[in-house]
Motif scaffolding. Sequence first.
Motif, PDB file in Angstrom:
ATOM      1  N   GLY A 101      62.523  31.198  33.851  1.00  0.00           N
ATOM      2  CA  GLY A 101      61.302  31.374  33.033  1.00  0.00           C
ATOM      3  C   GLY A 101      61.003  33.045  32.815  1.00  0.00           C
ATOM      4  N   LYS A 102      59.683  33.476  32.826  1.00  0.00           N
ATOM      5  CA  LYS A 102      59.456  34.707  32.583  1.00  0.00           C
ATOM      6  C   LYS A 102      58.258  35.008  33.566  1.00  0.00           C
ATOM      7  CE  LYS A 102      61.937  35.890  29.105  1.00  0.00           C
ATOM      8  NZ  LYS A 102      62.809  37.099  29.063  1.00  0.00           N
ATOM      9  N   SER A 103      58.076  36.573  33.893  1.00  0.00           N
ATOM     10  CA  SER A 103      57.124  36.823  34.909  1.00  0.00           C
ATOM     11  C   SER A 103      56.033  37.392  34.182  1.00  0.00           C
ATOM     12  CB  SER A 103      57.599  38.063  35.578  1.00  0.00           C
ATOM     13  OG  SER A 103      57.890  39.292  34.898  1.00  0.00           O
ATOM     14  N   LEU A 104      54.741  37.375  34.813  1.00  0.00           N
ATOM     15  CA  LEU A 104      53.537  38.062  34.080  1.00  0.00           C
ATOM     16  C   LEU A 104      53.887  39.415  33.611  1.00  0.00           C
ATOM     17  CD1 LEU A 104      50.742  37.127  36.293  1.00  0.00           C
ATOM     18  CD2 LEU A 104      51.247  36.215  34.042  1.00  0.00           C
ATOM     19  N   GLY A 105      54.775  40.070  34.337  1.00  0.00           N
ATOM     20  CA  GLY A 105      55.130  41.396  33.823  1.00  0.00           C
ATOM     21  C   GLY A 105      55.898  41.467  32.342  1.00  0.00           C
ATOM     22  N   ASP A 106      56.621  40.285  32.200  1.00  0.00           N
ATOM     23  CA  ASP A 106      57.444  40.100  30.939  1.00  0.00           C
ATOM     24  C   ASP A 106      56.327  39.846  29.941  1.00  0.00           C
ATOM     25  OD1 ASP A 106      59.879  40.481  32.022  1.00  0.00           O
ATOM     26  OD2 ASP A 106      60.061  38.518  32.450  1.00  0.00           O
ATOM     27  N   ILE A 107      55.339  38.918  30.150  1.00  0.00           N
ATOM     28  CA  ILE A 107      54.180  38.811  29.147  1.00  0.00           C
ATOM     29  C   ILE A 107      53.493  40.010  28.785  1.00  0.00           C
ATOM     30  CG2 ILE A 107      52.102  37.335  28.951  1.00  0.00           C
ATOM     31  CD1 ILE A 107      54.836  35.703  28.974  1.00  0.00           C
ATOM     32  N   PHE A 108      53.094  40.726  29.865  1.00  0.00           N
ATOM     33  CA  PHE A 108      52.362  41.977  29.678  1.00  0.00           C
ATOM     34  C   PHE A 108      53.349  43.092  28.634  1.00  0.00           C
ATOM     35  CE2 PHE A 108      51.774  46.484  30.693  1.00  0.00           C
ATOM     36  CZ  PHE A 108      50.503  46.830  30.381  1.00  0.00           C
ATOM     37  N   GLU A 109      54.518  43.166  28.934  1.00  0.00           N
ATOM     38  CA  GLU A 109      55.272  44.012  28.181  1.00  0.00           C
ATOM     39  C   GLU A 109      55.658  43.563  26.746  1.00  0.00           C
ATOM     40  OE1 GLU A 109      56.331  47.057  28.576  1.00  0.00           O
ATOM     41  OE2 GLU A 109      55.624  46.977  30.914  1.00  0.00           O
ATOM     42  N   HIS A 110      55.683  42.075  26.818  1.00  0.00           N
ATOM     43  CA  HIS A 110      55.833  41.670  25.189  1.00  0.00           C
ATOM     44  C   HIS A 110      54.757  41.925  24.234  1.00  0.00           C
ATOM     45  CE1 HIS A 110      56.956  38.546  22.152  1.00  0.00           C
ATOM     46  NE2 HIS A 110      55.836  38.057  22.184  1.00  0.00           N
ATOM     47  N   HIS A 111      53.450  41.567  24.914  1.00  0.00           N
ATOM     48  CA  HIS A 111      52.315  41.771  24.039  1.00  0.00           C
ATOM     49  C   HIS A 111      51.855  43.264  23.884  1.00  0.00           C
ATOM     50  CE1 HIS A 111      51.050  37.882  23.353  1.00  0.00           C
ATOM     51  NE2 HIS A 111      51.793  37.509  24.747  1.00  0.00           N
ATOM     52  N   GLY A 154      52.716  43.014  48.538  1.00  0.00           N
ATOM     53  CA  GLY A 154      53.775  43.401  47.620  1.00  0.00           C
ATOM     54  C   GLY A 154      53.593  43.048  46.042  1.00  0.00           C
ATOM     55  N   LEU A 155      52.228  42.295  45.795  1.00  0.00           N
ATOM     56  CA  LEU A 155      52.256  41.840  44.688  1.00  0.00           C
ATOM     57  C   LEU A 155      52.205  42.704  43.322  1.00  0.00           C
ATOM     58  CD1 LEU A 155      49.051  39.442  45.052  1.00  0.00           C
ATOM     59  CD2 LEU A 155      51.246  38.781  44.493  1.00  0.00           C
ATOM     60  N   SER A 156      52.760  42.187  42.349  1.00  0.00           N
ATOM     61  CA  SER A 156      52.741  43.053  40.850  1.00  0.00           C
ATOM     62  C   SER A 156      52.797  41.739  39.907  1.00  0.00           C
ATOM     63  CB  SER A 156      53.949  43.924  40.763  1.00  0.00           C
ATOM     64  OG  SER A 156      54.986  43.261  40.484  1.00  0.00           O
ATOM     65  N   PRO A 157      52.705  42.142  38.399  1.00  0.00           N
ATOM     66  CA  PRO A 157      52.821  41.081  37.828  1.00  0.00           C
ATOM     67  C   PRO A 157      54.297  40.623  37.593  1.00  0.00           C
ATOM     68  CG  PRO A 157      51.844  42.770  36.638  1.00  0.00           C
ATOM     69  CD  PRO A 157      52.021  43.300  37.912  1.00  0.00           C
ATOM     70  N   VAL A 213      43.482  40.288  46.825  1.00  0.00           N
ATOM     71  CA  VAL A 213      42.466  40.065  45.706  1.00  0.00           C
ATOM     72  C   VAL A 213      42.288  41.191  44.881  1.00  0.00           C
ATOM     73  CG1 VAL A 213      39.995  39.614  45.126  1.00  0.00           C
ATOM     74  CG2 VAL A 213      41.270  38.311  47.103  1.00  0.00           C
ATOM     75  N   PHE A 214      42.357  42.575  45.302  1.00  0.00           N
ATOM     76  CA  PHE A 214      42.254  43.675  44.331  1.00  0.00           C
ATOM     77  C   PHE A 214      43.311  43.675  43.422  1.00  0.00           C
ATOM     78  CE2 PHE A 214      43.082  47.937  43.522  1.00  0.00           C
ATOM     79  CZ  PHE A 214      41.995  48.556  43.220  1.00  0.00           C
ATOM     80  N   VAL A 215      44.576  43.369  44.005  1.00  0.00           N
ATOM     81  CA  VAL A 215      45.881  43.456  43.304  1.00  0.00           C
ATOM     82  C   VAL A 215      45.749  42.422  42.111  1.00  0.00           C
ATOM     83  CG1 VAL A 215      48.537  43.588  43.078  1.00  0.00           C
ATOM     84  CG2 VAL A 215      47.234  44.633  45.024  1.00  0.00           C
ATOM     85  N   ILE A 216      45.472  41.077  42.485  1.00  0.00           N
ATOM     86  CA  ILE A 216      45.183  40.013  41.475  1.00  0.00           C
ATOM     87  C   ILE A 216      44.033  40.645  40.306  1.00  0.00           C
ATOM     88  CG2 ILE A 216      44.297  37.697  40.929  1.00  0.00           C
ATOM     89  CD1 ILE A 216      44.666  37.014  43.894  1.00  0.00           C
ATOM     90  N   GLY A 217      43.239  41.461  40.728  1.00  0.00           N
ATOM     91  CA  GLY A 217      42.002  42.099  39.906  1.00  0.00           C
ATOM     92  C   GLY A 217      42.989  43.046  38.864  1.00  0.00           C
ATOM     93  N   VAL A 218      43.916  43.735  39.306  1.00  0.00           N
ATOM     94  CA  VAL A 218      44.578  44.781  38.738  1.00  0.00           C
ATOM     95  C   VAL A 218      45.607  44.013  37.534  1.00  0.00           C
ATOM     96  CG1 VAL A 218      46.530  46.416  38.453  1.00  0.00           C
ATOM     97  CG2 VAL A 218      45.081  46.478  40.392  1.00  0.00           C
ATOM     98  N   CYS A 219      46.329  42.788  38.044  1.00  0.00           N
ATOM     99  CA  CYS A 219      46.904  42.072  37.027  1.00  0.00           C
ATOM    100  C   CYS A 219      46.029  41.558  35.973  1.00  0.00           C
ATOM    101  CB  CYS A 219      47.797  40.998  37.843  1.00  0.00           C
ATOM    102  SG  CYS A 219      48.880  41.519  38.927  1.00  0.00           S
ATOM    103  N   LEU A 220      44.877  41.047  36.255  1.00  0.00           N
ATOM    104  CA  LEU A 220      43.876  40.309  35.458  1.00  0.00           C
ATOM    105  C   LEU A 220      43.554  41.414  34.516  1.00  0.00           C
ATOM    106  CD1 LEU A 220      42.143  38.212  34.318  1.00  0.00           C
ATOM    107  CD2 LEU A 220      40.458  38.742  36.114  1.00  0.00           C
ATOM    108  N   TYR A 221      43.285  42.699  34.692  1.00  0.00           N
ATOM    109  CA  TYR A 221      42.887  43.696  33.817  1.00  0.00           C
ATOM    110  C   TYR A 221      43.839  44.226  32.848  1.00  0.00           C
ATOM    111  CZ  TYR A 221      40.990  48.278  32.480  1.00  0.00           C
ATOM    112  OH  TYR A 221      40.250  49.381  32.008  1.00  0.00           O
ATOM    113  N   GLU A 222      45.028  44.334  33.261  1.00  0.00           N
ATOM    114  CA  GLU A 222      46.257  44.863  32.517  1.00  0.00           C
ATOM    115  C   GLU A 222      46.624  43.651  31.285  1.00  0.00           C
ATOM    116  OE1 GLU A 222      48.417  47.846  35.722  1.00  0.00           O
ATOM    117  OE2 GLU A 222      49.268  46.045  35.365  1.00  0.00           O
ATOM    118  N   LEU A 223      46.595  42.527  31.966  1.00  0.00           N
ATOM    119  CA  LEU A 223      46.880  41.401  30.806  1.00  0.00           C
ATOM    120  C   LEU A 223      45.787  41.149  29.692  1.00  0.00           C
ATOM    121  CD1 LEU A 223      48.293  38.845  33.415  1.00  0.00           C
ATOM    122  CD2 LEU A 223      49.612  39.994  31.415  1.00  0.00           C
ATOM    123  N   LEU A 224      44.368  41.472  30.413  1.00  0.00           N
ATOM    124  CA  LEU A 224      43.194  41.452  29.484  1.00  0.00           C
ATOM    125  C   LEU A 224      43.445  42.452  28.300  1.00  0.00           C
ATOM    126  CD1 LEU A 224      40.486  40.197  31.685  1.00  0.00           C
ATOM    127  CD2 LEU A 224      41.464  39.074  29.812  1.00  0.00           C
TER     128      LEU A 224
END
Length: 337
Positions: A101-111, A154-157, A213-224
Amino acid sequence: MAPSPRKAPPTPFGDYLLLDRISIGGMAELWRAKMFGSEGGGRLVALKRILPFLSMDEEFIAMFLDEGRLGLQLLHTNIAQTFEMGQVNSEPFLSMEYVAGKSLGDIFEHHRKGGEPAPLPLVLHCIAEMCAGLDYAHRKKDGTGRDLNLVHRGLSPHDVLLSFNGEVKVIDFGIAKATGRVTQTQPGIIKGKFGYMSLEQIDGPAVDRRADVFVIGVCLYELLTGERLFPGDNPIDIIEKMRQMQVAPPSQFNADVPQVLDRIVFRALAPNVNERYAYASELGDDLRRFLAQYGERFTQEDLRKYLRTTFAQDVQREEQRLREYAQMTPPKDFDFS
């Protein structure tokens, strides 16, 4: 890990056939492999093994085995499963669930390349599923009932995979903090990825689940928003931006984001850990509640359709690869011992 164009012929490795290398990093490499033997049955897996120059590094091997022992304990639909930890010719390896599949990072970059953020229901669904997997890990107990006090760190998208079947899987607990690990972080050593760490990770080793939780928030912010929250290549500059925390509401970048969602994001990003969501499940529940209240419904099937439409060529290549791998059998002299 950077993608590698190298494609070697299938290579026997214990009970496995190494098919092709997915990626290689500074410490380990990841392979697509078929698992045979009494347990494998030809299952396609992701096999991680350390690079040869680290084979005598006792500290790194201990860290690698820590990752394996921890992974074997985590059984949740939103976490990529670890099947086996072992050694072949004294070379440690981990056999894990292969997620096509794809990562959330791939989704972010695509959009971002397309000039607009990802669809709101898609983002909230994926982040809520991410929360479910991490909340399970955060609450995990060992065989004696003792809290593992696990923190991913070590979380990231790119550590959240979206399978072409619509599943959401958290991966790579390699630097996770947990009770009972053989290796412990030394004072002054920062574990994590700059731009995807909480301030308490930077300031000291005393972190708990709220750092994730903070890093989840970072991922959420960037995707939004379609924007990096803490952009930059210089770690010192990134840390300074994190300390200042001059963050514009997501609604300033995305007209589809209402103020109630801004508040959810800012609670996840609270610099003071006591003002942050105490559990990832609380954040996930708020996101699902928001979707329900605004009449938005997004399911695994919706995610499957989105991925197969948006990344149709990648899906075709993956399906062709899987057909080729399905035909591969071990050589006659393959050693199943």
